[in-house]
Design an enzyme around this catalytic site. Structure first.
Site, PDB file in Angstrom:
ATOM      1  N   ASP A  10       7.908  14.432  -2.175  1.00 11.96           N
ATOM      2  CA  ASP A  10       7.606  13.716  -3.413  1.00 11.96           C
ATOM      3  C   ASP A  10       6.115  13.606  -3.675  1.00 11.96           C
ATOM      4  O   ASP A  10       5.284  13.829  -2.786  1.00 11.96           O
ATOM      5  CB  ASP A  10       8.243  12.332  -3.399  1.00 11.96           C
ATOM      6  N   GLU A  68       8.167   9.301   0.460  1.00 12.06           N
ATOM      7  CA  GLU A  68       7.029   8.779   1.212  1.00 12.06           C
ATOM      8  C   GLU A  68       6.131   7.911   0.339  1.00 12.06           C
ATOM      9  O   GLU A  68       5.608   6.882   0.793  1.00 12.06           O
ATOM     10  CB  GLU A  68       6.213   9.927   1.814  1.00 12.06           C
TER      11      GLU A  68
END
Length: 512
Positions: free
Chosen positions: A134, A199
């Site tokens: 991400d 994350e």
């Protein structure tokens, strides 16, 4: 009595002069004889048969990876369809990995990826390379020099969100494994690749699940490497060479809500003390009384000592003699926010909420203070300090959330895992110095603490001061040369980890 005063003064002056002479001698000797912590392994060269070039095909894969808008907005809120497309793209882009009998691939937590590359020697503990799928949201899109999800290559740079955080490490490590397996090589030591999908919002549904899966299987990891601090060029005063900063720890976090309740009412008849006034004085006390300097108690001191021999003379003298000059260095560090963050637990007032109408006295006021905790302090110590500084029973403290500082991983010449990492870095960045430090931010490694005692955070690319605002900011980019270094760094690390965890180097004369 007074007749002896000149004699006493003479003795005091002589004693002071002798002490000063001894201190000066010690400082000079330590400055001249301070040991070097650097290594000089064989350099990775573009002419080496196992060099991975950033050719058209590899660049196309990387630029395509940037085009997937895998944005994490807040905890539990992301872009699931983009993640699914990106995961499918990865599977299609690395055919050797995904067809090898040595590789087991798992989708964890719906979108995260966990690969196990089986080693030939089961007696060796596995290790893990981590990254994430991400990226953070885009801001000020109109101000970007290239569209933020284009992966456009301009003037030797690849532009786009994720180029340095952290699709470069994700794709670079996959390229390294693909290259290794395509040469018909089975690593001796089993390798995990762990790619979380959230994350940027804490890793609660990605890395945490990966950590839980490996824990349930009883897996113990010899070494974990995740994203982290870069090779800084011009980021450390007194050093002309690039400095590769390996984070061996991360600061902790505690978000504290301060709350005051007092008499409200109409603005025409105010009480002597208001909730807003009481709370304002409390937060002012916290800002005026920073947490004590911890410089010299944690990895921040090693950060200077490990490059001391390469510093210009004034800096070298200070770094070689922190036993004497730590208070001076700590005082200097406190002058700038960037260095102050390494010296102590920081205090940031991030919100203040009170009042509903201009002529109504607020009966309640709240503020949130974000502390980033030095590795040598605890959450409890930070809260106790706040209570003493505020010293007002009317101010209630509530912990909204906390994370203790991470354990400090072994580093230095006596640590074989750190040594392997250092020598790999200096193969790819032969002009760089390597030094331990800690991160003021946090990574997915928070979910892996129980898997390994050797956890490091490092980004294998060169960053200059002008690049710092690009991280999570405008015009994020990575040079083609830097991406090439990323691929070769992971490849060399995999080869170096083939051997027992001793101080050994991978030389190009040892062909696979």
């Amino acid at each position: 009595m007074w007749t002896n005063l000149p004699r006493v003064l003479t003795l005091v002056v002589r004693g002071f002069a002798l002490t000063l002479a001894v201190l000066t001698t010690v400082v000079v000797i330590r400055t001249l004889t301070f040991p070097s912590y650097q290594t000089s392994p064989p350099e990775c060269k573009t002419t080496d048969p196992d060099f991975i070039p950033a050719d058209e095909e590899r660049l196309a894969r990387f630029t395509s990876a940037i085009q997937f808008q895998t944005v994490s907005y807040e905890r539990g809120v992301g872009t699931p369809q983009e993640l699914l497309k990106f995961v499918r793209f990865i599977q299609e882009s690395f055919p050797t990995i995904h067809s090898s009998p040595l590789v087991r691939r798992e989708v964890v937590g719906n979108y995260s990826l966990l690969y196990r590359v089986e080693g030939s020697d089961g007696s060796l503990e596995p290790y893990m390379l981590a990254s994430h799928l991400d990226v953070v949201p885009i801001t000020q899109e109109a101000s970007w020099e290239a569209p933020p999800f284009s992966g456009q290559v301009r003037d030797g740079y690849i532009y786009g969100r994720g180029t340095i955080d952290a699709k470069h490490s994700l794709m670079g490590s996959l390229e390294a494994v693909e290259f290794l397996l395509s040469r018909g090589h089975q690593p001796k030591r089993t390798l995990y690749l762990a790619f979380g999908h959230d994350e940027e919002t804490g890793g609660h549904f990605g890395a945490k699940v990966i950590g839980d899966v490996l824990t349930e299987r009883g897996e113990k990891i010899a070494f974990i490497l995740d994203e982290g601090t870069p090779v800084g060029d011009g980021l450390m005063p007194g050093v002309s060479k690039p400095v590769a900063m390996v984070s061996v720890s991360e600061k902790g976090i505690v978000d504290v809500k301060l709350k005051v309740q007092a008499e409200g009412g109409h603005g025409s008849m105010p009480a002597r003390k208001s909730a807003i006034g009481i709370l304002a004085r409390a937060v002012q006390k916290l800002e005026d009384n920073p947490h004590p300097s911890m410089f010299g108690t944690g990895p921040e001191a090693r950060m200077l000592e490990y490059v001391a021999t390469e510093m210009t003379l004034p800096y070298r003298m200070l770094a070689s003699n922190l036993w004497l000059f730590s208070p001076l260095v700590a005082w200097v560090y406190a002058k700038k926010p960037q260095t102050n963050a390494f010296a102590r637990t920081t205090t940031a007032l991030t919100s203040f909420t009170a009042g509903v109408k201009d002529n109504v006295i607020a009966p309640e006021a709240e503020a949130v203070v974000d502390h980033r905790i030095h590795p040598m302090q605890t959450v409890e110590e930070v809260l106790e300090f706040d209570r003493k500084v505020i010293d007002d029973a009317r101010v209630m403290l509530e912990v909204k959330g906390s994370l203790p500082p991470s354990p400090v991983s072994p580093h230095g010449k006596d640590s074989p895992t750190y040594t392997v990492l250092q020598e790999t870095i200096q193969q790819i960045f032969p002009d760089a110095l390597v030094t331990p430090t800690f991160m003021v931010a946090n990574t997915d490694t928070r979910h892996y603490w129980n898997l390994s005692s050797a956890i490091y955070r490092f980004n294998p690319y060169v960053m200059t001061p002008s690049d710092l605002p690009r991280f999570h900011g405008l015009n994020e980019r990575i040079s083609v040369r830097n991406y090439e270094r990323v691929m070769n760094f992971y490849y060399h690390l995999i080869v170096n980890m083939d051997k027992p965890l001793e101080v050994k180097r991978h030389g190009h004369e040892d062909e696979l």
